[in-house]
Design a protein around this motif. Structure first.
Motif, PDB file in Angstrom:
ATOM      1  N   CYS A 156     -38.382 166.659  34.091  1.00 23.84           N
ATOM      2  CA  CYS A 156     -39.790 166.872  33.733  1.00 23.84           C
ATOM      3  C   CYS A 156     -40.583 165.596  34.053  1.00 23.84           C
ATOM      4  CB  CYS A 156     -39.886 167.210  32.247  1.00 23.84           C
ATOM      5  SG  CYS A 156     -41.572 167.191  31.608  1.00 23.84           S
ATOM      6  N   CYS A 159     -41.624 164.060  30.258  1.00 24.97           N
ATOM      7  CA  CYS A 159     -40.651 163.499  29.307  1.00 24.97           C
ATOM      8  C   CYS A 159     -39.312 163.142  29.950  1.00 24.97           C
ATOM      9  CB  CYS A 159     -40.427 164.466  28.153  1.00 24.97           C
ATOM     10  SG  CYS A 159     -39.564 165.968  28.656  1.00 24.97           S
ATOM     11  N   CYS A 177     -41.349 170.648  31.741  1.00 25.04           N
ATOM     12  CA  CYS A 177     -40.645 171.478  30.761  1.00 25.04           C
ATOM     13  C   CYS A 177     -41.675 172.317  29.998  1.00 25.04           C
ATOM     14  CB  CYS A 177     -39.828 170.605  29.818  1.00 25.04           C
ATOM     15  SG  CYS A 177     -40.822 169.671  28.652  1.00 25.04           S
ATOM     16  N   ASP A 180     -44.195 170.357  27.762  1.00 23.00           N
ATOM     17  CA  ASP A 180     -45.183 169.448  28.363  1.00 23.00           C
ATOM     18  C   ASP A 180     -46.091 170.092  29.407  1.00 23.00           C
ATOM     19  OD1 ASP A 180     -44.382 167.152  26.954  1.00 23.00           O
ATOM     20  OD2 ASP A 180     -42.639 166.940  28.271  1.00 23.00           O
TER      21      ASP A 180
HETATM   22 ZN   LIG Z   1     -41.112 167.462  29.339  1.00 20.21          ZN
END
Ligand SMILES: [Zn+2]
Length: 262
Positions: A156, A159, A177, A180
């Motif tokens: 991602c 993150c 993801c 996010d």
């Molecule tokens: Zn993420």
């Protein structure tokens, strides 16, 4: 007047005066150049035939005060014969030339790796070595990656986690993801993610297998979704992301990609 010798691929041509043309080429050593070719629009100009789009030619160029001039041209490879004789090859070849032309803005700046990538894409297109759409899509992704815009696929972009990567954001530069994802991020199937990654890496083993499966399933329709388009998820999603990626990072629309859609 100083002269130089190089090989190059013709990207575009434009009329100049009664019989001349301005030729835009990507050359191996001198990067992108624009130069006048005199008399090439007169009928039966063999010199002119070597300076048509998709031609790869050896050229001798004289540097002028405003515009350079091509004084000699010898054909190295005529990708144009095969490409211009087949609509699908021509449409995808046009995507390749247009991407290149927009990617490199500065003239006389060496871009040898880009040149080699361009030559190999046109060679495999002219020999119909793979699915033409895959060749142009891979070229768009690889030429942009070479210029510094390499998408992230394995984690991602926010993150860094490597699971649940169900979205892709073009402006953010890669996969996201579920937690996010930003509003503009598109949903992305695992099939699409694998295919995009293969396009960027030039993984032809995987891409050829996908093309083969697509051909085999053609004609079966798609009863699952009731859509009139067969297999609407993976391929269409992937094609849309390639188009958006190209247009976003080149900062202008790719006309020839739009034509592929229609
Ligand atoms: Zn993420």
């Amino acid at each position: 007047m100083s002269t130089y010798h190089d090989e190059g691929v013709v990207l575009t041509t434009a009329k100049l005066g009664e019989a001349d043309r301005i030729i835009t080429m990507l050359t191996k050593e001198h990067g992108k150049i624009r130069a006048v070719a005199r008399g090439v629009r007169r009928s039966k100009s063999r010199f002119g035939a070597r300076l048509e789009p998709f031609m790869r030619s050896d050229v001798l160029i004289s540097q002028g005060r405003n515009l350079d001039r091509i004084s000699q041209a010898a054909s190295i490879a005529s990708y144009a014969d095969a490409i211009c004789g087949d609509f699908d090859l021509y449409a995808n070849g046009s995507v390749i030339l247009e991407t290149m032309n927009k990617l490199v803005n500065t003239e006389h700046e060496s871009a040898t790796e880009q040149y080699m990538l361009l030559v190999s894409a046109l060679a495999s297109l002219s020999r119909h070595r793979h699915d033409p759409h895959m060749i142009s899509a891979s070229y768009v992704m690889r030429s942009l990656a070479l210029a510094g815009w390499l998408p992230r696929f394995d984690s991602c972009v926010v993150c860094g986690r490597s699971d649940g990567l169900e979205f892709f954001s073009v402006p953010a530069g890669g996969t996201m993801c579920v937690n996010d994802r930003t509003p503009e991020a598109r949903g992305m199937t695992t099939q699409c993610r694998t295919q995009l990654k293969a396009l960027v890496e030039g993984n032809w083993k995987l891409l050829d297998e996908a093309s083969l499966q697509r051909c085999e399933s053609e004609g079966e329709g798609d009863a699952r979704t009731g859509s009139s388009r067969p297999n609407p998820d993976g391929d269409a999603q992937c094609a849309r992301i390639v188009e958006e990626w190209g247009e976003y990072y080149l900062e202008r629309p790719l006309r020839s990609l739009r034509l592929l859609d229609s």
